[in-house]
Design an enzyme around this catalytic site. Structure first.
Site, PDB file in Angstrom:
ATOM      1  CE  LYS A 109      -4.191  -2.208   2.004  1.00  0.00           C
ATOM      2  NZ  LYS A 109      -5.206  -2.686   3.485  1.00  0.00           N
ATOM      3  CG  ASN A 134      -3.691  -2.615   7.005  1.00  0.00           C
ATOM      4  OD1 ASN A 134      -4.268  -1.990   5.924  1.00  0.00           O
ATOM      5  ND2 ASN A 134      -4.962  -3.044   7.264  1.00  0.00           N
ATOM      6  CE1 TYR A 141      -9.636  -3.741   0.476  1.00  0.00           C
ATOM      7  CE2 TYR A 141      -8.541  -1.375  -1.149  1.00  0.00           C
ATOM      8  CZ  TYR A 141      -7.902  -2.204  -0.079  1.00  0.00           C
ATOM      9  OH  TYR A 141      -7.039  -2.746   0.589  1.00  0.00           O
ATOM     10  CG  HIS A 156      -4.990  -6.700  -0.380  1.00  0.00           C
ATOM     11  ND1 HIS A 156      -6.214  -6.487   0.032  1.00  0.00           N
ATOM     12  CD2 HIS A 156      -4.814  -7.298  -1.760  1.00  0.00           C
ATOM     13  CE1 HIS A 156      -7.646  -7.871  -0.551  1.00  0.00           C
ATOM     14  NE2 HIS A 156      -6.458  -8.194  -1.711  1.00  0.00           N
ATOM     15  CD  GLU A 184      -8.154  -9.719  -3.932  1.00  0.00           C
ATOM     16  OE1 GLU A 184      -7.205 -10.277  -3.694  1.00  0.00           O
ATOM     17  OE2 GLU A 184      -9.181  -9.378  -3.404  1.00  0.00           O
TER      18      GLU A 184
HETATM   19  N1  UDP Z   1      -9.886  -0.523   6.532  1.00  0.00           N
HETATM   20  C1  UDP Z   1     -10.059   0.770   7.694  1.00  0.00           C
HETATM   21  N2  UDP Z   1     -10.713   0.867   8.779  1.00  0.00           N
HETATM   22  C2  UDP Z   1     -11.573  -0.211   8.863  1.00  0.00           C
HETATM   23  C3  UDP Z   1     -11.311  -1.491   8.396  1.00  0.00           C
HETATM   24  C4  UDP Z   1     -11.098  -1.421   7.210  1.00  0.00           C
HETATM   25  O1  UDP Z   1      -9.469   1.720   7.032  1.00  0.00           O
HETATM   26  O2  UDP Z   1     -12.085  -0.173   9.438  1.00  0.00           O
HETATM   27  C5  UDP Z   1      -8.929  -0.841   5.961  1.00  0.00           C
HETATM   28  C6  UDP Z   1      -7.394  -1.265   5.968  1.00  0.00           C
HETATM   29  O3  UDP Z   1      -7.001  -0.732   4.941  1.00  0.00           O
HETATM   30  C7  UDP Z   1      -8.076  -2.253   5.641  1.00  0.00           C
HETATM   31  C8  UDP Z   1      -9.281  -2.063   3.989  1.00  0.00           C
HETATM   32  O4  UDP Z   1     -10.225  -1.958   4.759  1.00  0.00           O
HETATM   33  O5  UDP Z   1      -7.146  -3.300   4.971  1.00  0.00           O
HETATM   34  C9  UDP Z   1      -9.614  -3.877   3.624  1.00  0.00           C
HETATM   35  O6  UDP Z   1     -10.532  -4.031   4.913  1.00  0.00           O
HETATM   36  P1  UDP Z   1     -10.403  -5.404   5.155  1.00  0.00           P
HETATM   37  O7  UDP Z   1     -11.608  -5.870   6.088  1.00  0.00           O
HETATM   38  O8  UDP Z   1     -11.113  -6.555   3.418  1.00  0.00           O
HETATM   39  O9  UDP Z   1      -9.024  -6.232   5.804  1.00  0.00           O
HETATM   40  P2  UDP Z   1      -7.632  -7.016   5.030  1.00  0.00           P
HETATM   41  O10 UDP Z   1      -8.030  -7.724   4.691  1.00  0.00           O
HETATM   42  O11 UDP Z   1      -7.394  -5.945   4.445  1.00  0.00           O
HETATM   43  O12 UDP Z   1      -7.134  -7.326   6.704  1.00  0.00           O
HETATM   44 MG    MG Z   2      -9.606  -7.863   2.660  1.00  0.00          MG
END
Ligand code: UDP
Ligand code: MG
Length: 154
Positions: free
Chosen positions: A9, A112, A49, A115, A126
């Site tokens: 990211k 974070n 997303y 991805h 994806e």
């Molecule tokens: N995210 C965020 N706030 C939240 C949850 C998710 O900004 O409360 C962002 C974060 O960057 C995350 C991405 O949205 O990595 C995708 O969310 P997901 O639940 O798919 O988490 P991941 O699979 O990346 O762990």
């Molecule tokens: Mg995810």
């Protein structure tokens, strides 16, 4: 063998963590089969997303992901979708397990650093979203003799 999609990211690129992150996957024994730096746009992020489209943070998430380039990578290995998710750690980086990429390198829920695809089915979708077939490479990796047992290489 399985393939999965990883995005480095914008925060990780800004913070100079690209080498560190790539190195984690390399050291694990995974094979890099595709890599590309790209500017993400609204269309691709809406698709990527889609499961978060109705969340209040969706707009800021898209803004963050478009704030500077990202790097898409395709990694290959035995059951690598799960292995890569474990390497990355949970979404909330400050609670992610120490030793994981997020656990070691980040503090935020949104910023974070990586991805990773969350299922074999989503990985296939994806990878197609970010790579053309000709951008993915099939090649032999000599270290496989020592990364996997004979039965696992078959
Ligand atoms: N995210 C965020 N706030 C939240 C949850 C998710 O900004 O409360 C962002 C974060 O960057 C995350 C991405 O949205 O990595 C995708 O969310 P997901 O639940 O798919 O988490 P991941 O699979 O990346 O762990
Ligand atoms: Mg995810």
């Amino acid at each position: 063998m399985e393939r999965t999609l990883v995005l480095i990211k914008p925060d990780a690129i800004q913070r100079g963590l690209v080498g560190e992150i790539v190195s984690r996957f390399e050291k694990k024994g995974l094979k890099l089969v595709g890599m590309k730096m790209m500017s993400l746009d609204e269309a691709i992020l809406k698709e990527h997303y889609a499961h978060l489209a109705d969340k209040p943070f969706f707009k800021s998430l898209s803004g963050f992901m478009m704030s500077s380039p990202a790097i898409a990578m395709c990694w290959e290995g035995l059951e690598c979708v799960n292995a890569v998710r474990l390497l990355c750690g949970i979404t909330k980086a400050r609670s992610a397990e120490a030793g994981s990429i997020r656990g070691d390198l980040a503090m935020s829920v949104s910023c974070n650093v990586v991805h990773a695809s969350d299922s074999v089915e989503n990985a296939a979708k994806e990878i197609k979203r970010f790579f053309k077939t000709e951008d993915l490479f099939d090649y032999a990796k000599s270290e496989y003799e020592f990364v996997y047992g004979e039965d696992e290489r078959a």
